[in-house]
Design a protein around this motif. Structure first.
Motif, PDB file in Angstrom:
ATOM      1  N   GLU A 133       0.932  -1.202  -0.155  1.00 23.70           N
ATOM      2  CA  GLU A 133      -0.026   0.039   0.029  1.00 23.70           C
ATOM      3  C   GLU A 133       0.909   1.172  -0.015  1.00 23.70           C
ATOM      4  OE1 GLU A 133      -3.328   0.459  -0.201  1.00 23.70           O
ATOM      5  OE2 GLU A 133      -3.495  -1.571  -0.468  1.00 23.70           O
ATOM      6  N   PRO A 134       0.540   2.105  -0.859  1.00 21.87           N
ATOM      7  CA  PRO A 134       1.199   3.567  -0.699  1.00 21.87           C
ATOM      8  C   PRO A 134       1.748   4.203   0.679  1.00 21.87           C
ATOM      9  CG  PRO A 134      -0.350   3.731  -2.524  1.00 21.87           C
ATOM     10  CD  PRO A 134      -0.678   2.437  -1.670  1.00 21.87           C
ATOM     11  N   GLN A 135       0.695   4.021   1.565  1.00 21.15           N
ATOM     12  CA  GLN A 135       1.086   4.511   2.997  1.00 21.15           C
ATOM     13  C   GLN A 135       2.104   3.624   3.621  1.00 21.15           C
ATOM     14  OE1 GLN A 135       0.446   7.378   4.313  1.00 21.15           O
ATOM     15  NE2 GLN A 135      -1.113   8.131   2.606  1.00 21.15           N
ATOM     16  N   ASP A 136       2.125   2.546   3.151  1.00 21.65           N
ATOM     17  CA  ASP A 136       3.096   1.330   4.017  1.00 21.65           C
ATOM     18  C   ASP A 136       4.430   1.920   3.494  1.00 21.65           C
ATOM     19  OD1 ASP A 136       1.082   0.021   5.175  1.00 21.65           O
ATOM     20  OD2 ASP A 136       1.094  -1.690   3.719  1.00 21.65           O
ATOM     21  N   LEU A 137       4.601   2.426   2.186  1.00 21.15           N
ATOM     22  CA  LEU A 137       5.951   2.930   1.757  1.00 21.15           C
ATOM     23  C   LEU A 137       6.237   4.057   2.192  1.00 21.15           C
ATOM     24  CD1 LEU A 137       7.888   2.151  -0.547  1.00 21.15           C
ATOM     25  CD2 LEU A 137       6.691   3.563  -2.075  1.00 21.15           C
ATOM     26  N   VAL A 138       5.387   4.978   2.369  1.00 18.73           N
ATOM     27  CA  VAL A 138       5.453   6.384   3.096  1.00 18.73           C
ATOM     28  C   VAL A 138       6.046   6.242   4.425  1.00 18.73           C
ATOM     29  CG1 VAL A 138       4.262   8.426   3.826  1.00 18.73           C
ATOM     30  CG2 VAL A 138       3.684   7.527   1.674  1.00 18.73           C
ATOM     31  N   ALA A 139       5.528   5.094   5.149  1.00 14.42           N
ATOM     32  CA  ALA A 139       5.900   4.949   6.584  1.00 14.42           C
ATOM     33  C   ALA A 139       7.277   4.598   6.724  1.00 14.42           C
ATOM     34  CB  ALA A 139       5.078   3.843   7.231  1.00 14.42           C
ATOM     35  N   ILE A 140       8.028   3.946   5.754  1.00 12.56           N
ATOM     36  CA  ILE A 140       9.351   3.644   5.992  1.00 12.56           C
ATOM     37  C   ILE A 140      10.485   4.381   5.195  1.00 12.56           C
ATOM     38  CG2 ILE A 140       8.569   1.258   6.290  1.00 12.56           C
ATOM     39  CD1 ILE A 140       9.806   0.637   3.638  1.00 12.56           C
ATOM     40  N   ILE A 141      10.046   5.286   4.286  1.00 17.10           N
ATOM     41  CA  ILE A 141      10.750   6.275   3.783  1.00 17.10           C
ATOM     42  C   ILE A 141      11.771   7.306   4.550  1.00 17.10           C
ATOM     43  CG2 ILE A 141      11.134   8.019   1.727  1.00 17.10           C
ATOM     44  CD1 ILE A 141      10.741   5.073   1.175  1.00 17.10           C
ATOM     45  N   PRO A 142      11.286   7.790   5.673  1.00 19.69           N
ATOM     46  CA  PRO A 142      11.861   8.778   6.383  1.00 19.69           C
ATOM     47  C   PRO A 142      13.224   8.186   6.701  1.00 19.69           C
ATOM     48  CG  PRO A 142       9.657   9.114   7.050  1.00 19.69           C
ATOM     49  CD  PRO A 142       9.842   7.760   6.086  1.00 19.69           C
ATOM     50  N   ARG A 143      13.615   7.027   7.070  1.00 22.95           N
ATOM     51  CA  ARG A 143      14.906   6.447   7.262  1.00 22.95           C
ATOM     52  C   ARG A 143      15.678   6.615   6.337  1.00 22.95           C
ATOM     53  NH1 ARG A 143      16.076   1.322   5.754  1.00 22.95           N
ATOM     54  NH2 ARG A 143      14.357   0.013   4.957  1.00 22.95           N
ATOM     55  N   ALA A 144      15.380   6.821   5.117  1.00 27.92           N
ATOM     56  CA  ALA A 144      16.156   6.957   3.975  1.00 27.92           C
ATOM     57  C   ALA A 144      16.884   8.350   3.989  1.00 27.92           C
ATOM     58  CB  ALA A 144      15.539   7.041   2.626  1.00 27.92           C
ATOM     59  N   THR A 145      16.426   9.143   4.712  1.00 30.63           N
ATOM     60  CA  THR A 145      16.930  10.453   4.750  1.00 30.63           C
ATOM     61  C   THR A 145      17.889  10.642   6.151  1.00 30.63           C
ATOM     62  OG1 THR A 145      15.166  11.425   6.183  1.00 30.63           O
ATOM     63  CG2 THR A 145      14.844  11.546   3.757  1.00 30.63           C
ATOM     64  N   SER A 146      17.803   9.485   6.840  1.00 33.16           N
ATOM     65  CA  SER A 146      18.760   9.544   8.072  1.00 33.16           C
ATOM     66  C   SER A 146      19.711   8.464   8.017  1.00 33.16           C
ATOM     67  CB  SER A 146      18.069   9.478   9.299  1.00 33.16           C
ATOM     68  OG  SER A 146      17.078   8.257   9.224  1.00 33.16           O
ATOM     69  N   THR A 147      19.569   7.439   7.248  1.00 30.32           N
ATOM     70  CA  THR A 147      20.751   6.437   7.053  1.00 30.32           C
ATOM     71  C   THR A 147      20.857   6.056   5.896  1.00 30.32           C
ATOM     72  OG1 THR A 147      18.788   4.729   7.367  1.00 30.32           O
ATOM     73  CG2 THR A 147      19.850   5.253   9.292  1.00 30.32           C
ATOM     74  N   ARG A 148      22.012   5.217   5.596  1.00 24.02           N
ATOM     75  CA  ARG A 148      22.353   4.593   4.353  1.00 24.02           C
ATOM     76  C   ARG A 148      21.552   3.296   4.139  1.00 24.02           C
ATOM     77  NH1 ARG A 148      26.080   6.356   0.065  1.00 24.02           N
ATOM     78  NH2 ARG A 148      27.105   8.350   1.199  1.00 24.02           N
ATOM     79  N   PRO A 149      21.137   3.048   2.965  1.00 26.55           N
ATOM     80  CA  PRO A 149      20.447   1.667   2.673  1.00 26.55           C
ATOM     81  C   PRO A 149      21.056   0.284   3.444  1.00 26.55           C
ATOM     82  CG  PRO A 149      20.233   3.042   0.643  1.00 26.55           C
ATOM     83  CD  PRO A 149      21.401   3.570   1.545  1.00 26.55           C
ATOM     84  N   THR A 150      20.284  -0.506   3.966  1.00 30.64           N
ATOM     85  CA  THR A 150      20.754  -1.685   4.386  1.00 30.64           C
ATOM     86  C   THR A 150      21.037  -2.645   3.208  1.00 30.64           C
ATOM     87  OG1 THR A 150      19.763  -1.379   6.588  1.00 30.64           O
ATOM     88  CG2 THR A 150      20.534  -3.733   6.148  1.00 30.64           C
ATOM     89  N   VAL A 151      22.283  -2.918   2.475  1.00 28.03           N
ATOM     90  CA  VAL A 151      22.432  -3.452   1.394  1.00 28.03           C
ATOM     91  C   VAL A 151      22.083  -4.925   1.747  1.00 28.03           C
ATOM     92  CG1 VAL A 151      24.221  -4.375  -0.048  1.00 28.03           C
ATOM     93  CG2 VAL A 151      24.327  -2.076   0.876  1.00 28.03           C
TER      94      VAL A 151
END
Length: 223
Positions: free
Chosen positions: A88-106
């Motif tokens: 669901e779009p809102q499920d994606l929205v909920a986890i995106i803020p960490r993209a601005t605070s950490t590097r992706p977990t490869v």
């Protein structure tokens, strides 16, 4: 109809409504269908510097998060975000803020399905599109009028244009106090316009959600 593009558009609206700016995005209809969203560096620069943070989607792998130094090249250090291709779009929205605070977990990016599988994916995707036009309420004259916040900015700018055009013709410049008042008024008017724009984005997102819900109901009726 490119049903996947409608899904991506709803995701973009949901991100922008959550004040997660998308600087550019596109989708491709060639199978496997795909899309790519680049987040605004205004939010990602503190952690990612000059790199671009990219949300990528395909109908086989779902959503992945990565970053790249070159906006024309695929992202690196990629992380698969969900175990399903259509969260669901809102499920994606909920986890995106960490993209601005950490590097992706490869981690490994695995195929969750294959393009062309007879697994109900097309029906799920089609549910995000409502082919039935929604009835529009009859407009009233007061609803057709310009928003007063826009009128306020227009009035301020018109007054400043008159003042400084006159100054160019030899009229005295405004005093420092008057200039400060003008600056304060412009800031207030711009804040109103920014609020107005956020409301418009919210209305567009709400319309997309309504279309999704209507489409989902239509899809369930067709089953």
């Amino acid at each position: 109809m490119e049903y996947h593009r409608v899904y991506i558009e709803i995701v973009v609206r949901a991100l922008e409504e959550a004040d997660i700016d998308v600087s550019m995005w596109y989708s491709k209809g060639i199978r496997p269908r795909s899309a790519r969203l680049t987040l605004s560096r205004r939010r990602t620069a503190p952690v990612h510097g000059d790199a671009y943070v990219v949300l990528a989607w395909t109908e086989e792998h779902g959503w992945t998060l990565g970053h790249t130094e070159d906006a024309t090249r695929p992202p690196t250090d990629t992380e698969q975000l969900f175990g399903t291709v259509l969260p669901e779009p809102q499920d994606l929205v909920a986890i995106i803020p960490r993209a601005t605070s950490t590097r992706p977990t490869v981690g490994p990016v695995i195929a969750l399905r294959r393009a062309g599988d007879n697994d109900g994916f097309e029906e799920q995707l089609a549910a995000y599109w409502d082919p039935t036009p929604q009835p529009q309420p009859e407009s009233r004259p007061e609803e057709d009028a310009s928003d007063p916040r826009l009128n306020r900015l227009d009035t301020v700018l018109e007054r400043l244009l008159t003042t400084y055009t006159g100054s160019a013709s030899g009229a005295p410049l405004p005093t420092p106090e008057a200039t400060q008042r003008d600056a304060d008024e412009i800031r207030a008017a711009l804040a109103d316009v920014h609020a107005y724009c956020r409301e418009l984005r919210g209305a567009r997102y709400a319309a997309g959600v309504q279309g999704y819900r209507s489409g989902a109901r239509s899809a369930r009726r067709r089953r």
